[in-house]
Scaffold this motif. Structure first.
Motif, PDB file in Angstrom:
ATOM      1  N   ASN A 535      52.664  32.370 -14.508  1.00 31.46           N
ATOM      2  CA  ASN A 535      52.089  33.650 -14.085  1.00 31.46           C
ATOM      3  C   ASN A 535      51.443  33.555 -12.710  1.00 31.46           C
ATOM      4  OD1 ASN A 535      52.908  34.792 -16.486  1.00 31.46           O
ATOM      5  ND2 ASN A 535      50.921  34.535 -17.493  1.00 31.46           N
ATOM      6  N   SER A 539      52.453  35.847  -9.610  1.00 29.28           N
ATOM      7  CA  SER A 539      51.510  36.636  -8.811  1.00 29.28           C
ATOM      8  C   SER A 539      51.771  36.475  -7.324  1.00 29.28           C
ATOM      9  CB  SER A 539      50.075  36.230  -9.149  1.00 29.28           C
ATOM     10  OG  SER A 539      49.820  34.898  -8.734  1.00 29.28           O
ATOM     11  N   ARG A 567      52.274  39.649 -19.523  1.00 33.09           N
ATOM     12  CA  ARG A 567      51.701  39.564 -18.184  1.00 33.09           C
ATOM     13  C   ARG A 567      52.759  39.173 -17.173  1.00 33.09           C
ATOM     14  NH1 ARG A 567      45.781  36.606 -18.887  1.00 33.09           N
ATOM     15  NH2 ARG A 567      44.859  38.169 -20.281  1.00 33.09           N
ATOM     16  N   THR A 568      53.627  38.259 -17.554  1.00 30.53           N
ATOM     17  CA  THR A 568      54.684  37.831 -16.643  1.00 30.53           C
ATOM     18  C   THR A 568      55.597  38.995 -16.302  1.00 30.53           C
ATOM     19  OG1 THR A 568      54.604  35.699 -17.794  1.00 30.53           O
ATOM     20  CG2 THR A 568      56.422  36.060 -16.269  1.00 30.53           C
TER      21      THR A 568
END
Length: 883
Positions: A535, A539, A567-568
């Motif tokens: 992750n 970002s 989230r990924t």
């Protein structure tokens, strides 16, 4: 005949007056009469302090020195000043020249030990009395029994009973009451003895009184026996008083018998006994022994309902219990107000608990203020200095959650002042806080302090420094130091590489982030890599809007056996914000649904933003319908994006429906969305809807730039028909909007110039929080939010009752200071250079605020109490004074 009768009446009155004067002249120098007169004069003139002065000051006249000392001894006996009483008694004996001392003086001396005198010293006085040949009487035994009862010396008190029975012909119930009181808290043996003494009263033909029953209930400390004793009092027609029910309720509450407590309260009401402060304090102490803090809070509420402010008039122990109950029930605002009411800190443990509670509720400023005055070595605490460290770590953890590096540094400075040494966790939290605030130099300085304190520096303290590095070269230099194998510097771990990748992402260097990711992946120590590393790299692609790399990273994760989480995928969708990549975001969203990931509002918000920025407004509306079809609650940002898309499509009905839905759900759209909708409505000549939305915007404080309203009004100028349900022209509409922005002054109280504004407002804000939490609880939520000036001082507060908001503030008028009383004359001195800000305390409400009937009732009750509180401060100097 009538004349003779009048003459006889006048003669009788004259003789009676002369007899009264003779009686007063004869007995006015008697010691008991003098002591009573002295006590009365002291009570009228100011209490115990004046009494001490009166005792020290010799009285003129015919009173001899010995008689004056006897009066002083009687007064000291009533005050419980046993040391001064003993000194006075010795002086009386010296003046007596060896003559036997009267028994009454011995009794007065023994009585002075009742409050806090040592029983051993009182026993020596009894021996001294016996050696001088002064016989004991009933008062002597009563006085020494009272001393033992106060000190709970039940074994010694029982020894008095045999001598007492031999000395007096008719025993008094007061003696039995004192001996039974001495059995309180003495264990099972003492409880058994108390029951035996009570039973012996029947053999001695002594009728138990109310005081005896009260002492028995307190000594037995048994809920069943307390109820049995209470029933016995009712069956024998013995009067009950507040002390009786205080003892019963305390015993029942300590055993957590709530139903029995309710029954006892009902019996007290039937006996027409008004609950006193002692009753509620006993109830509160009982619930505290049972650790039932909600019961303590309920008893506190009942006391407030009976006009008993225990937070002000309660004993120190009661206030400590109330503070602990407030903290245990997470009512930290009430607890803080109660904490500030203590003249001295309530103890180290409660102070630390208060700091921990404030930190947990993210009130770091107030927690820091309390930490600065904390003294871990107070109250003789030798082994609890770690509590100061506990308070420090709680405050640092709260500062870390808020990323408030200034609070963290000030907390460490305060720790050094109060003598608390930070540990590894303290420094690690402070360094992490500084790193989150991009304070690289401060984080490095804290590392240096850790080395100077010879503390073990672990990777938890080093990794945030890597994250906060101002440049990628500096971050790589720190990691190189960690690789050198220096024993004082920790070796890098996976979190170190995650911090390094995150730093590269923050600096928008995706190539460096990939390089460090590959280095971490090549190390066997970190296999397999956690989702945090993936992750962090994602970002980096998100910040550079590299949708191709983000999609490739998803495929790489799946091929390597790692499972991309929500989230990924969300970060990958955000990376698609570049030109022409909005379809990729839709594909990733479909893939998330295929893998049954928990797609929520945040993910849809990201995809809608990407699609909306690409100008695909039809797809935005489709995404919104898909979101609602999956029972996902839209956020305010989602509503704003969808309203913008509908306005760009010219779909006025959909945009207006979305705006109304968002308003009803409390998800208020942004200013940009509101102005876009206003422009669309003004182009469509929908004047009524424009007015409604403008009124809603003004009521929410969205005044916005004047150009936004001017543009809307210019569109409406070309309308030929008068607006529906609105003003006839734009000037009237603007006037209506400006009128809505004005405040309505509900009440106005003038504050005298000599009153301290800052102290009054500080007390009013504390009072308002207590009043709302204790007296405005109900179905409607009530909240008090303080309002401060730029210098940090309070200017008032905002009261929110449901949807109604009221401002209670002091105005900004300048008034000159006024002084009074100079050289014994009443003068008014005006210094034109000395002024005070604030003339009136005003209660204001916006004209556009709607007030429901329930809110109106609560508001009236609160404003009535507020006016009384301000009047109390002006009159007595405290808003908490009884009116």
């Amino acid at each position: 005949m009538r004349t003779l009768w009048l003459a006889q009446a006048v003669l009788a009155a004259t003789l009676s007056q002369h007899a009264t004067l003779h009686h007063r002249n004869t007995f006015k120098h008697h010691p008991r009469y003098l002591s009573q007169r002295l006590l009365r004069s002291s009570c009228h003139s100011g209490g115990n302090n004046d009494l001490h002065g009166a005792l020290d000051k010799p009285r003129p006249g015919r009173v001899s020195e010995r008689r004056r000392l006897e009066v002083e001894l009687n007064g000291l006996s009533r005050l419980g000043q046993w040391q001064r009483a003993l000194s006075t008694f010795n002086r009386i004996q010296e003046l007596g020249g060896g003559a036997p001392t009267r028994r009454e003086l011995y009794n007065s001396l023994i009585s002075s030990f009742q409050l806090n005198g040592p029983p051993e010293q009182a026993a020596r006085i009894i021996s001294r009395m016996t050696s001088e040949g002064v016989p004991e009487d009933a008062n002597t035994y009563q006085a020494i029994a009272n001393v033992y009862a106060q000190r709970k010396s039940w074994e010694t008190a029982l020894e008095l009973l045999g001598g007492y029975r031999e000395t007096v012909d008719k025993p008094r119930p007061e003696m039995y009451s004192a001996i039974i009181r001495s059995c309180r808290g003495g264990g099972d043996v003492a409880k058994k003895k108390a029951t035996e003494i009570f039973a012996s009263m029947g053999r001695d033909l002594v009728r138990p009184t109310t005081a005896v029953y009260n002492a028995l209930i307190a000594a037995q400390a048994s809920p069943d026996k307390a109820l049995l004793t209470l029933g016995q009092m009712m069956s024998t027609h013995v009067a009950r008083n507040a002390q009786t029910y205080a003892s019963v309720l305390g015993v029942l509450a300590a055993d957590n018998r709530t139903s029995a407590v309710d029954e006892a309260m009902s019996l007290m009401q039937k006996d027409r006994i008004q609950p006193t402060r002692q009753v509620f304090e006993s109830l509160i102490k009982g619930f505290s022994r049972a650790k039932w803090w909600h019961g303590v809070a309920e008893a506190w509420r009942l006391a407030e309902g009976s006009n008993l402010n225990l937070a002000e008039s309660g004993s120190k122990k009661t206030k400590r219990i109330l503070l602990q109950a407030s903290l245990q029930t997470n009512n930290w605002e009430v607890g803080l107000a109660l904490f500030k009411s203590f003249e001295e800190p309530p103890g180290l443990r409660l102070s630390v608990a208060m700091i921990v509670s404030l930190s947990a509720n993210r009130n770091c400023e107030e927690a820091l203020r309390l930490l600065a005055v904390l003294n871990p070595r107070a109250d003789g605490a030798k082994d609890i200095a770690f509590l100061g460290l506990k308070a420090l770590n709680a405050l640092l953890a709260a500062a870390m959650r808020e990323s408030n590096w200034e609070i963290a540094l000030k907390a460490l400075e305060s720790a050094a002042v109060i003598g608390v040494e930070p540990d590894e966790n303290s420094y690690a939290s402070a360094i992490t806080t500084c790193a989150r605030g991009s304070r690289f130099e401060e984080a490095c300085g804290l590392l240096s302090k850790m080395r100077a304190s010879k503390l073990t520096i672990n990777a938890r303290a080093y990794n945030p420094v890597v994250y906060a590095a101002p440049s990628l070269e500096k971050a790589e230099e720190i990691v190189a130091e960690m690789k050198n194998g220096n024993p004082s510097i920790p070796a890098p771990n996976e979190v170190t590489y995650v911090s390094l990748i995150t730093a590269a992402a923050r600096l928008k260097d995706s190539q460096a982030a990939r390089r460090w990711f590959d280095e971490a992946a090549s190390s066997t120590s970190y296999q397999p890599l956690s989702p945090y590393a993936w992750n962090a790299l994602m970002s980096a692609y998100l910040r550079t809007s590299d949708s191709e790399k983000a999609t490739e990273l998803i495929r790489e994760m799946i091929s390597s056996g790692a499972s991309p989480d929500i989230r990924t995928y969300t970060a990958a969708c955000g990376a698609c914000e570049g030109e022409g990549a909005w379809e990729t975001a839709l594909d990733l969203l479909e893939e998330m649904h295929k893998h049954e990931l928990p797609v929520g509002t945040r993910t849809y918000q990201t995809v809608i933003r990407v699609v909306n920025k690409a100008g695909q407004w039809d797809s935005v509306l489709s995404l919104y319908n898909d979101l609602r079809g999956r029972d996902i609650i839209p956020s305010a940002n989602v509503y704003s994006q969808v309203i913008d898309a509908a306005c760009n499509l010219g779909d006025v009905d959909t945009a207006l429906r979305l705006h109304n839905t968002a308003e009803r759900a409390g998800k208020y759209p942004s200013q940009h969305s509101v102005y876009s909708l206003l422009n669309l409505l003004s182009h469509k000549k929908m004047t009524t809807e424009v007015i409604d939305i403008m009124q809603t915007a003004v009521s929410r404080g969205l005044t916005g730039p004047p150009s936004a309203y001017r543009t809307v009004l210019n569109h409406l100028k070309s309308e030929t028909k008068p607006p529906r349900n609105g003003p006839d022209d734009t000037v009237g509409m603007v006037a209506q909007i400006h009128e809505m922005q004005k405040d309505v002054v509900i009440n106005q109280i003038e504050i005298p110039a000599g009153i301290s504004r800052s102290e009054m407002l500080d007390q009013i804000v504390r009072w308002a929080r207590l009043e709302v939490s204790q007296n405005l609880s109900g179905d409607v939520t009530s909240v008090v939010r303080p309002l401060s000036r730029e210098n940090g001082e309070y200017r008032g507060f905002t009261l929110e009752i449901g949807q109604t908001k009221v401002e209670c503030v002091i105005d900004d008028r300048i008034v000159p200071n006024v002084g009074s009383m100079s050289n014994g004359r009443s003068e008014t001195l005006r210094d034109l250079t000395a002024t005070t800000v604030g003339k009136f305390f005003e209660i204001r409400r916006r004209r556009s605020e709607t007030v429901t009937e329930e809110s109106r009732t609560l508001l009236k009750r609160f404003l009535k109490s507020l006016s009384l509180a301000i009047t109390n401060y002006i009159a007595f100097g405290s808003v908490f004074a009884d009116h």
